[in-house]
Design an enzyme around this catalytic site. Structure first.
Site, PDB file in Angstrom:
ATOM      1  N   ARG A 104       0.882  -1.177   0.000  1.00 46.70           N
ATOM      2  CA  ARG A 104       0.000   0.000   0.000  1.00 46.70           C
ATOM      3  C   ARG A 104       0.910   1.214   0.000  1.00 46.70           C
ATOM      4  NH1 ARG A 104      -5.074   1.510   3.872  1.00 46.70           N
ATOM      5  NH2 ARG A 104      -5.985   0.060   2.388  1.00 46.70           N
ATOM      6  N   HIS A 131      -7.787   0.663  -5.807  1.00 45.83           N
ATOM      7  CA  HIS A 131      -7.857  -0.160  -4.595  1.00 45.83           C
ATOM      8  C   HIS A 131      -8.586  -1.463  -4.970  1.00 45.83           C
ATOM      9  CE1 HIS A 131      -7.820  -1.309  -0.534  1.00 45.83           C
ATOM     10  NE2 HIS A 131      -8.699  -0.491   0.002  1.00 45.83           N
ATOM     11  N   GLN A 134     -10.240  -4.055  -2.411  1.00 47.22           N
ATOM     12  CA  GLN A 134     -11.476  -3.565  -1.812  1.00 47.22           C
ATOM     13  C   GLN A 134     -12.682  -3.965  -2.659  1.00 47.22           C
ATOM     14  OE1 GLN A 134     -12.103  -1.637   1.100  1.00 47.22           O
ATOM     15  NE2 GLN A 134     -14.177  -2.240   0.539  1.00 47.22           N
ATOM     16  N   ASP A 221     -17.570   6.643  -0.339  1.00 48.82           N
ATOM     17  CA  ASP A 221     -16.243   6.602   0.289  1.00 48.82           C
ATOM     18  C   ASP A 221     -15.950   8.028   0.768  1.00 48.82           C
ATOM     19  OD1 ASP A 221     -13.652   5.961   1.067  1.00 48.82           O
ATOM     20  OD2 ASP A 221     -12.811   5.948  -0.972  1.00 48.82           O
ATOM     21  N   CYS A 261     -16.514   1.531   1.852  1.00 48.40           N
ATOM     22  CA  CYS A 261     -15.298   0.730   2.051  1.00 48.40           C
ATOM     23  C   CYS A 261     -14.736   0.889   3.453  1.00 48.40           C
ATOM     24  CB  CYS A 261     -14.268   1.086   0.986  1.00 48.40           C
ATOM     25  SG  CYS A 261     -13.809   2.820   1.001  1.00 48.40           S
ATOM     26  N   ARG A 289     -13.383  -8.566   3.126  1.00 47.80           N
ATOM     27  CA  ARG A 289     -11.999  -8.302   2.698  1.00 47.80           C
ATOM     28  C   ARG A 289     -11.135  -9.533   2.980  1.00 47.80           C
ATOM     29  NH1 ARG A 289     -10.144  -3.241   2.314  1.00 47.80           N
ATOM     30  NH2 ARG A 289      -8.477  -4.362   1.266  1.00 47.80           N
TER      31      ARG A 289
HETATM   32  N1  NVA Z   1     -10.267   6.396  -0.819  1.00 43.22           N
HETATM   33  C1  NVA Z   1      -9.800   6.042   0.503  1.00 43.22           C
HETATM   34  C2  NVA Z   1      -9.975   4.596   0.725  1.00 43.22           C
HETATM   35  C3  NVA Z   1      -9.558   4.119   2.085  1.00 43.22           C
HETATM   36  C4  NVA Z   1      -9.729   2.649   2.246  1.00 43.22           C
HETATM   37  C5  NVA Z   1      -8.365   6.461   0.680  1.00 43.22           C
HETATM   38  O1  NVA Z   1      -7.564   6.226  -0.232  1.00 43.22           O
HETATM   39  O2  NVA Z   1      -8.026   7.016   1.726  1.00 43.22           O
HETATM   40  N1   CP Z   2     -11.140  -0.177   3.328  1.00 43.59           N
HETATM   41  C1   CP Z   2      -9.840  -0.185   3.651  1.00 43.59           C
HETATM   42  O1   CP Z   2      -8.969  -0.439   2.818  1.00 43.59           O
HETATM   43  O2   CP Z   2      -9.586   0.072   4.955  1.00 43.59           O
HETATM   44  P1   CP Z   2      -8.154   0.333   5.577  1.00 43.59           P
HETATM   45  O3   CP Z   2      -7.662   1.634   5.010  1.00 43.59           O
HETATM   46  O4   CP Z   2      -8.378   0.407   7.064  1.00 43.59           O
HETATM   47  O5   CP Z   2      -7.249  -0.787   5.187  1.00 43.59           O
END
Ligand code: NVA
Ligand code: CP
Length: 302
Positions: A104, A131, A134, A221, A261, A289
């Protein structure tokens, strides 16, 4: 056999995705009976996280362990990817130690570069661009609650971000309509045209009621993703009308499910009333997940 990466949903064909969901359902059933096969027995995975994570990190670590493997949680303080040494060099070294890399980070190009130089599978656990893990979990949740996504309409409300773009990629492979309701300034970008040119049913609308009208899934989101929180105020101004609240939800299909999410910024993109209401499946979605990722790991590294 050449190694397989999972950087985008489109890395899998429609048939492979079908197999992936069947495997996820199977593995979930086993997990519920306290069983798990061990396709990752003796295998180690580097889990590199340059951003915070609850769901993704914990579900990968638990999933790897349930499948018999070992995970190493690595923050950027340890390896300083691309700073202490080049990304290709780090990829080559990691490939001598581990059987897969979960990452990530911010830049999607960095993940592509890592995957190009690694001889072990690389899984995208979120970049600024997409992502994919997800949305695999989300589709599994839709399959459980609605039986199928085939012929359904998914309304994605809010920022045209990494999650929205993974929904677009899903629509490029699977038979559902994606309707993105967003502001002109927060659209997901050229991937929409790519998807449309391939014949995918992807619409972008600027009216929130039009976006959710008759939808079977209402998805949202955060309005400002990790690394963009300084834009929170401005995003709230332009996206306020896209808040998933009871009034907006009343325009969706009467049996619509509500998804997020997570983590949610309650009171901004979604109200408490909706998130804790009878149509919300957000915690099933979070659990899935785990099952989705166990299927991904089994398919590409098992
Ligand atoms: N769009 C959000 C998703 C978090 C799981 C982010 O990238 O922060
Ligand atoms: N939805 C998701 O990816 O959550 P986290 O950012 O907590 O991993």
């Amino acid at each position: 056999m050449p190694k397989r990466d999972f950087l985008q949903i489109t890395d899998f064909s429609s048939d492979e995705l079908e197999n992936l969901f069947n495997l996820a359902v199977h593995l979930k059933g086993l997990t519920e009976r306290g069983e798990s096969p061990s396709p990752l027995d003796g295998k180690a995975f580097a889990c590199i996280f340059h951003k915070p994570s609850l769901r993704t990190r914990i579900s990968f670590e638990v999933g790897i362990s349930q499948l018999g493997g070992t995970s190493l949680y690595i923050t950027n303080q340890e390896i300083e990817l691309g700073v202490r040494e080049s990304i290709p060099d780090a990829a080559r070294v990691l490939s001598r130690f581990v059987d897969g890399i979960v990452i990530r980070t911010y830049s999607h190009a960095d993940v592509e570069q890592l995957a190009e130089s690694a001889s072990v599978p690389v899984i995208n656990a979120l970049t600024d661009f997409t992502h994919p893990c997800q949305v695999i979990g989300d589709l599994l949740t839709i399959k459980e609650h609605l039986g199928t996504w085939s012929g359904k309409t998914v309304a994605y409300l809010g920022d045209g971000n990494n999650v929205a773009r993974s929904w677009i990629n899903a629509a490029r492979r699977l038979d559902f309509t994606l309707r993105i309701g967003t502001h002109e300034s927060t659209q997901p970008g050229e991937l929409v045209d790519t998807a449309r040119n391939e014949g995918a049913n992807v619409e972008v609308v600027f009216d929130p009621v039009e976006a959710v009208s008759g939808a079977h899934v209402v998805y949202t989101d955060v309005w400002a993703s990790m690394g963009q929180k300084e834009a929170s105020g401005e995003r709230a101004n332009v996206l306020r009308a896209f808040q998933v609240n009871s009034e907006l939800l009343s325009h969706a299909h009467e049996a619509a499910i509500v998804m997020h999410c997570l983590p949610a910024e309650r009171g901004r993109e979604i109200t408490d009333e909706v998130m804790d209401g009878p149509q919300s499946v957000v915690f099933d979605e979070a659990e899935n997940r785990l099952h989705a990722q166990k299927a991904i790991l089994t398919m590409i590294a098992g």
